[in-house]
Design an enzyme around this catalytic site. Structure first.
Site, short mmCIF file in Angstrom:
data_model
loop_
_atom_site.label_atom_id
_atom_site.label_comp_id
_atom_site.label_asym_id
_atom_site.label_seq_id
_atom_site.Cartn_x
_atom_site.Cartn_y
_atom_site.Cartn_z
N LYS A 184 -5.28 -51.23 20.94
CA LYS A 184 -3.90 -51.75 20.89
C LYS A 184 -3.75 -52.95 21.82
CE LYS A 184 -0.10 -51.42 23.08
NZ LYS A 184 0.60 -52.69 22.83
N GLU A 259 -8.27 -51.32 34.81
CA GLU A 259 -8.36 -52.64 35.46
C GLU A 259 -6.92 -53.09 35.67
OE1 GLU A 259 -11.13 -54.13 36.32
OE2 GLU A 259 -12.54 -52.83 35.27
N CYS A 293 -4.84 -61.56 36.91
CA CYS A 293 -5.06 -60.47 37.87
C CYS A 293 -5.85 -60.98 39.06
CB CYS A 293 -5.79 -59.32 37.19
SG CYS A 293 -7.30 -59.84 36.39
N GLU A 391 2.67 -58.39 43.71
CA GLU A 391 2.03 -59.25 42.71
C GLU A 391 3.11 -60.01 41.94
OE1 GLU A 391 0.29 -57.51 39.13
OE2 GLU A 391 -1.49 -58.72 39.47
P1 NAP Z 1 1.46 -53.93 31.08
O1 NAP Z 1 2.93 -54.04 30.96
O2 NAP Z 1 0.90 -52.89 31.95
O3 NAP Z 1 0.92 -53.77 29.60
C1 NAP Z 1 -0.45 -53.68 29.29
C2 NAP Z 1 -0.65 -52.96 27.99
O4 NAP Z 1 -0.18 -51.61 28.11
C3 NAP Z 1 0.12 -53.57 26.84
O5 NAP Z 1 -0.66 -53.49 25.67
C4 NAP Z 1 1.32 -52.65 26.76
O6 NAP Z 1 1.91 -52.64 25.50
C5 NAP Z 1 0.72 -51.31 27.07
N1 NAP Z 1 1.68 -50.30 27.51
C6 NAP Z 1 2.92 -50.48 28.04
N2 NAP Z 1 3.48 -49.29 28.33
C7 NAP Z 1 2.60 -48.33 27.96
C8 NAP Z 1 2.60 -46.90 28.02
N3 NAP Z 1 3.63 -46.21 28.50
N4 NAP Z 1 1.51 -46.24 27.57
C9 NAP Z 1 0.45 -46.91 27.10
N5 NAP Z 1 0.39 -48.25 27.02
C10 NAP Z 1 1.45 -48.97 27.44
O7 NAP Z 1 0.80 -55.26 31.58
P2 NAP Z 1 1.08 -56.71 31.08
O8 NAP Z 1 2.48 -57.03 31.43
O9 NAP Z 1 0.65 -56.88 29.68
O10 NAP Z 1 0.00 -57.52 31.97
C11 NAP Z 1 0.20 -57.86 33.28
C12 NAP Z 1 -0.49 -56.91 34.26
O11 NAP Z 1 -1.84 -56.69 33.92
C13 NAP Z 1 -0.54 -57.44 35.68
O12 NAP Z 1 -0.12 -56.47 36.60
C14 NAP Z 1 -2.01 -57.78 35.92
O13 NAP Z 1 -2.41 -57.77 37.22
C15 NAP Z 1 -2.70 -56.80 35.06
N6 NAP Z 1 -4.02 -57.31 34.67
C16 NAP Z 1 -5.15 -56.80 35.25
C17 NAP Z 1 -6.40 -57.27 34.90
C18 NAP Z 1 -7.65 -56.71 35.50
O14 NAP Z 1 -8.71 -56.86 34.93
N7 NAP Z 1 -7.61 -56.06 36.63
C19 NAP Z 1 -6.51 -58.26 33.92
C20 NAP Z 1 -5.35 -58.76 33.34
C21 NAP Z 1 -4.10 -58.26 33.72
P3 NAP Z 1 3.09 -53.62 25.10
O15 NAP Z 1 3.05 -54.83 25.96
O16 NAP Z 1 2.72 -53.88 23.70
O17 NAP Z 1 4.32 -52.82 25.30
#
Ligand code: NAP
Ligand code: MG
Length: 494
Positions: A184, A259, A293, A391
């Site tokens: 997904k 991650e 990130c 962050e």
């Molecule tokens: P996010 O809000 O955590 O969403 C990530 C994914 O999880 C999306 O596909 C989202 O779906 C899904 N999701 C949301 N709620 C969920 C739930 N309750 N159960 C299962 N899946 C769920 O993160 P984002 O806003 O896309 O990305 C930003 C964050 O990612 C930042 O905090 C960043 O640091 C972190 N990040 C970390 C890395 C690493 O490698 N460490 C790399 C990139 C990003 P939908 O968006 O479709 O709702």
């Protein structure tokens, strides 16, 4: 100038299940507008719980058939390698989709397609290096074989900041291991991940091994996390959602790899060459508009050199070109959406309110056509300020100062995160002490954000669990099965 243009009409995408592109069961769709242009650029299937359960059952059936897991590693290699070459051939098309969905600069998106293809090539090789161990040292009549077996059905949930690159840190390695998958992508950037289905089919992947659904975290991500038929979940995204997934994964104790976020420190010692580090610092914070990130968002610099550093940094950061991400000379495009834009602006306001000095930026433009934030720099930041410890995920750099190395280390480690960090010094003793004591999964010395498929990546503390990439990444997707073989006659128990 740019040769890239907005498409005349939006792309229409379908889910990829059991080797075919299909509509969601409800036939409902959702849309994405380009955050830099305001135009409708894609429609995607709105998947629900039933769509997700169906995809999981397909992946489970494909895994149970053993068609993929028992294929010779050399044959899996050919398919994974072919996928890499198709990604390279279609790089222009894939990069354009990512720029339109995410707002990232097109020249950067093209580089990311290249990195992604490189990981698929590396993973192809790994599929031929799955070997267990044998122990003939536990007694005369006993031979123990430690076999490596694929873990099963792997759910993959990815964020919006590096769509194809992040799925490429997971999927090809899991495929090399012999697993099957349900994926997904983020609701904001599903395009290239959905296209991977067709790419893999063309490369020769058996039907059902990879299944891809577009939809929201709730219900699609949640159904994957809670499912009793998923054996492992690998997630990249926010720490908050990561914790939620870990709790949901407790239903069947599926393996969890996470991650997550970071608030990554860069410690600069007085003996560092300031002229050499200005450009990497600017790159580290403004790359991908700071929506990264690995953003090098906390500078911790010795008091004696902070004034010289700020002067040179501000002059260089002013040269970063912000604007239409389809312009190949632009370095910073649009912010992903209004929520993220408001969050970043909120942090800029809080920095000013809490008494930090705004050295550059703080300015933004938001129109019908998109939201842009200029490179922003705060100095006189103290460790308790929100801009020092949370962050931001935007182009906002915080500069803190130190007197002694111990103090620098304490500031650097005073965070719930532990993803990446850097040390800038020409002194080998300082560098070694710092790399040993900084709490981070990756520490760079005199550089920022170098990375290779060969080198593991992941976080300590609340930045994650497990490691992606590197020669052992494949073990994350495998179980060890110990087989103990007795020869000769057993002695009696009774
Ligand atoms: P996010 O809000 O955590 O969403 C990530 C994914 O999880 C999306 O596909 C989202 O779906 C899904 N999701 C949301 N709620 C969920 C739930 N309750 N159960 C299962 N899946 C769920 O993160 P984002 O806003 O896309 O990305 C930003 C964050 O990612 C930042 O905090 C960043 O640091 C972190 N990040 C970390 C890395 C690493 O490698 N460490 C790399 C990139 C990003 P939908 O968006 O479709 O709702
Ligand atoms: Mg989100």
């Amino acid at each position: 100038m740019s040769k890239y243009k907005l498409p005349n009409k939006p792309f229409e995408y379908q889910n990829f299940v059991n080797g075919e592109y299909i509509n969601s069961l409800s036939n409902e769709t959702f849309e994405r507008k380009s955050p830099a242009h305001g135009n409708l650029i894609g429609t995607y299937q709105l998947s629900n719980k039933q769509d997700t359960e169906h995809a999981i059952s397909v992946a489970k059936k494909a895994f149970k058939s053993n068609a993929w897991s028992e294929m010779a590693g050399s044959d899996r290699e050919k398919i994974i390698r072919k996928a890499a070459s198709i990604i390279r051939e279609r790089a222009q098309e894939l990069a354009l989709i990512e720029t339109l969905e995410s707002g990232k600069p097109i020249s950067q998106a093209l580089d990311e397609m290249e990195w992604a293809a490189g990981i698929w090539e590396y993973a192809a090789t790994l599929s031929r290096h799955i070997t267990g161990d044998v122990n003939t040292n536990v007694g005369k009549d006993m031979t123990a074989m430690m076999q490596k077996v694929p873990i099963g059905v792997v759910a993959m949930i990815t964020p919006w900041n590096f769509p194809l690159l992040i799925i490429s840190q997971k999927l090809p390695i899991a495929l090399a291991a012999g697993c099957t998958a349900v994926i997904k992508p983020s609701e904001m950037t599903p395009g290239t991940t959905l296209l991977l289905g067709g790419i893999l089919k063309e490369a020769g992947l058996p039907d059902g091994v990879v299944n891809i659904l577009s939809g929201y975290g709730d219900p699609v991500g949640m159904t994957l996390s809670e499912s009793n038929n998923v054996d492992m979940i690998t997630f990249t995204g926010s720490t908050a959602v990561g914790k939620h997934i870990m709790r949901a994964a407790a239903t069947n104790l599926k393996k969890v790899e996470l991650e997550l976020g970071g608030k990554n420190p860069q410690i600069i010692f007085p003996d560092a060459n300031i002229d050499e580090l200005i450009d990497p610092v600017v790159f580290g914070i403004y790359f991908n508009m700071g929506e990264c990130c690995n953003s090098g968002s906390r500078i911790i610099i010795h008091k004696d050199i902070v004034d010289e550093f700020i002067e040179k940094l501000v002059a260089h950061a002013k040269k970063v070109k912000v604007g239409d991400p389809l312009d190949t000379t632009v370095k910073m495009g649009a912010i992903i959406n209004d929520v993220q834009y408001d969050k970043i602006i909120g942090y800029i306001k809080s920095g000013i309110k809490q008494g930090a000095t705004l050295q550059l930026g703080g300015t933004s433009s938001k129109t019908e056509k998109g939201a842009f934030i200029d490179p922003t720099i705060f100095s006189d930041v103290t460790p308790e300020m929100a801009i020092a410890c949370e962050e931001i995920f935007g182009p906002v750099l915080s500069i803190l100062t130190f007197d002694t190395a111990d103090e620098a280390l304490e500031i650097a480690n005073n965070t719930e995160f532990g993803l990446s960090a850097s040390v800038w010094t020409k002194d080998i003793d300082t560098a070694m002490i710092m790399t040993r004591n900084i709490e981070a999964g990756t520490v760079w010395v005199n550089n920022w954000m170098s990375g290779y498929p060969e080198i593991p990546f992941g976080g300590m503390k609340q930045s994650g669990i497990g490691r992606e990439l590197g020669p052992r990444a494949i073990d994350e997707f495998m179980e060890t099965k110990s087989v103990l073989i007795k020869t000769g006659k057993s002695s009696n128990w009774v």
